[in-house]
Scaffold this motif. Structure first.
Motif, PDB file in Angstrom:
ATOM      1  N   PRO A  20       0.801  -1.233   0.000  1.00 35.82           N
ATOM      2  CA  PRO A  20       0.000   0.000   0.000  1.00 35.82           C
ATOM      3  C   PRO A  20       0.830   1.277   0.000  1.00 35.82           C
ATOM      4  O   PRO A  20       0.546   2.209  -0.764  1.00 35.82           O
ATOM      5  N   SER A  50      -2.690 -10.964   2.903  1.00 37.21           N
ATOM      6  CA  SER A  50      -2.206  -9.816   3.652  1.00 37.21           C
ATOM      7  C   SER A  50      -2.839  -9.785   5.039  1.00 37.21           C
ATOM      8  O   SER A  50      -3.921 -10.312   5.264  1.00 37.21           O
ATOM      9  N   ALA A  52      -3.421  -6.857   7.108  1.00 35.29           N
ATOM     10  CA  ALA A  52      -4.234  -5.698   7.493  1.00 35.29           C
ATOM     11  C   ALA A  52      -5.663  -5.839   6.974  1.00 35.29           C
ATOM     12  O   ALA A  52      -5.896  -6.392   5.903  1.00 35.29           O
ATOM     13  N   GLN A 107      -6.658  -5.792   3.064  1.00 39.19           N
ATOM     14  CA  GLN A 107      -5.591  -4.977   2.485  1.00 39.19           C
ATOM     15  C   GLN A 107      -5.537  -5.113   0.972  1.00 39.19           C
ATOM     16  O   GLN A 107      -5.206  -4.152   0.268  1.00 39.19           O
ATOM     17  N   GLU A 111      -4.850  -2.306  -2.016  1.00 38.25           N
ATOM     18  CA  GLU A 111      -3.793  -2.436  -3.014  1.00 38.25           C
ATOM     19  C   GLU A 111      -4.357  -2.444  -4.431  1.00 38.25           C
ATOM     20  O   GLU A 111      -3.763  -1.867  -5.349  1.00 38.25           O
ATOM     21  N   MET A 300      -0.743  -0.537   8.601  1.00 39.78           N
ATOM     22  CA  MET A 300      -0.912  -0.132   7.209  1.00 39.78           C
ATOM     23  C   MET A 300      -1.294   1.338   7.113  1.00 39.78           C
ATOM     24  O   MET A 300      -0.805   2.073   6.232  1.00 39.78           O
TER      25      MET A 300
END
Length: 503
Positions: A20, A50, A52, A107, A111, A300
């Motif tokens: 990110p 991921s 987060a 997450q 992304e 994050m």
């Protein structure tokens, strides 16, 4: 050898790492007109593996300034209450933000949107490229990158940013220490299906020796995280769904009939921070610069704020218009924030794991105090959500300098829509001169009494307060106050623009 000319950088900026932080930074540079190459060790993929899953209010504001927040909101669910230690509840609905909640979304959704934006803006992606060495001089950085066939290619850039995670190759190449400790020696993560749906989007609780959290991704999958104090093992120790079920039952009273795990993993949680975020022409951001415990879900989010802070400053430097010392402010502004998050998230996890009667008494006292004292609750909310951080201001500056600007109403619309151009925004009183712009289509300040036809006109937008407010405020591209004054004359405004935007 003496007399050999220094090679000219062929890349203005190379960003290492496509998480990110790296994606947001690369997109911001490209949006500012800076050619940027993004180098990533992994093959191209958007992984569901991921860790987060929470996006806080301040991060959503930054994504709003890039036109991505509303689309991200559609990928998850929101919660307006955070429960800690059973007794303590934080009401996110009171946050002074357009986003008074925590967004629960994986997450990989963050992304996905940031990568799409970066590609649309022309970022050059180089996957399966591993940084193996780094050298720098006064005019640039040589980055040795090994490709999938083992061949090492040297890329020269004016600046390099390491956003390549907690095992950062860039940080290691700089020889920087990463001091800290392991807070939790053994955590597990899993993505599972549930036969029974929990009552809320986020379910959290802990027993004497176990902790578990279940978060809904909104698509039938749930993220489970937890630990068992009596079973702390290395990251590579085998794990199965039965173990996760047992810990979850001890912590939550039920495992909700979890089944069909698509991912199981162990990891340990560190608290670490590099002492310097900048070494010459090389910068570190996100997990390459700091790692935190998962408590509060700030990792994050803190990295994305690093990227938002650095991007516009680096663009100014590449384009030769950065005021003296601007790049140094990345360290002075973001390092204290990383340190504060380290303390707060670490404190939360230590209280959550409290075993001794003394620590449990402290936990009960903290929960009671924060729960009933409004100033303490506001401070806790501001810290966790990210909206309360303030950057250092020069002596004698206006009290607003360095503070985050909320999404204030302007004559043309909202501030964070005006920030989507990546420019500074000068907000002036309504009667400060002629100004015409359609909704959310702000004019460059060349039409203003403070303006001119020089190179600065494309870097600042002038707006009017929708209210009768008399303060003139210069807002940085990352949404913080660069300068403010009460009823300044045109010369004072022009001097502020020159000081903060350069020539």
């Amino acid at each position: 050898m003496p007399g050999t000319p220094t090679p000219t950088p062929t890349h203005p900026v190379i960003v290492v790492g496509s998480g990110p932080s790296g994606l947001l930074l690369a997109g911001d540079l490209a949006a500012a007109g800076v050619p940027v190459t993004l180098v990533e060790k992994r093959p191209h993929e958007i992984s569901n593996l991921s860790r987060a899953f929470g996006v806080h209010a301040r991060t959503l504001e930054q994504l709003d300034a890039r036109g991505l927040a509303d689309e991200l909101l559609a990928t998850g669910d929101t919660i307006t209450e955070l429960r800690l230690f059973r007794r303590l509840s934080l009401d996110l609905g009171t946050l002074p933000s357009r986003f008074p909640f925590l967004l629960i979304t994986p997450q990989y959704e963050v992304e996905r949107l940031l990568e799409r934006r970066a590609r649309e803006l022309g970022v050059e992606f180089r996957f399966e490229g591993e940084v193996v060495a780094l050298r720098q001089d006064d005019s640039g950085v040589d980055l040795d990158v090994r490709g999938p066939d083992g061949t090492v290619v040297t890329r020269r850039a004016a600046y390099v940013v390491g956003a390549d995670g907690h095992r950062s190759a860039v940080r290691q190449a700089l020889g920087l220490p990463f001091p800290g400790v392991s807070v939790i020696k053994s955590l597990f993560l899993a993505d599972v299906r549930l036969a029974e749906e929990p009552e809320g989007v986020l379910t959290v609780n802990g027993a004497d020796d176990a902790f578990a959290m279940i978060a809904s991704f909104g698509d039938g999958w749930y993220r489970v995280m937890g630990w068992n104090r009596r079973h702390e093992v290395p990251d590579d120790a085998p794990i199965d769904l039965d173990e996760i079920r047992q810990v979850t039952r001890r912590a939550l009273g039920t495992d909700y009939g979890m089944h069909d795990a698509r991912w199981l993993s162990r990891f340990h949680s560190d608290e670490r921070q590099v002492p310097e975020y900048r070494v010459g022409r090389v910068f570190l951001a996100g997990d390459a610069a700091h790692v935190h415990s998962p408590a509060g879900g700030q990792g994050m989010n803190t990295g994305l704020q690093d990227a938002a802070n650095l991007g516009w400053k680096l663009a100014s430097a590449v384009q030769g218009r950065a005021p003296e010392g601007l790049l140094d402010t990345y360290q002075t502004e973001r390092h204290p924030v990383g340190k504060a998050v380290l303390r707060s998230s670490g404190g939360l996890v230590r209280l959550a794991r409290a075993q001794s009667p003394a620590l449990r008494a402290v936990r009960a006292l903290v929960s009671t105090f924060v729960g009933v004292a409004r100033p303490a609750q506001r401070a806790a909310l501001a810290q966790v959500s990210g909206i309360g951080f303030k950057y250092p201001a020069p002596r004698g500056a206006h009290r607003l300098t360095g503070t985050r600007v909320p999404d204030v109403a302007l004559e043309s619309g909202r501030l964070y829509e005006a920030l989507r151009g990546g420019r500074f925004v000068l907000i002036t009183p309504r009667d400060s001169g002629p100004h015409e712009s359609g909704p959310h289509e702000s004019e460059p300040y060349e039409n203003e009494p403070y303006g001119n036809e020089g190179p600065r006109k494309e870097r600042v937008t002038v707006e009017r307060w929708a209210s009768d407010r008399r303060t003139t405020v210069l807002v940085r591209p990352d949404g913080y106050v660069a300068w403010a004054a009460q009823a300044p004359d045109a010369a004072a405004v022009e001097a502020a623009l020159a000081a903060h935007l350069g020539g």
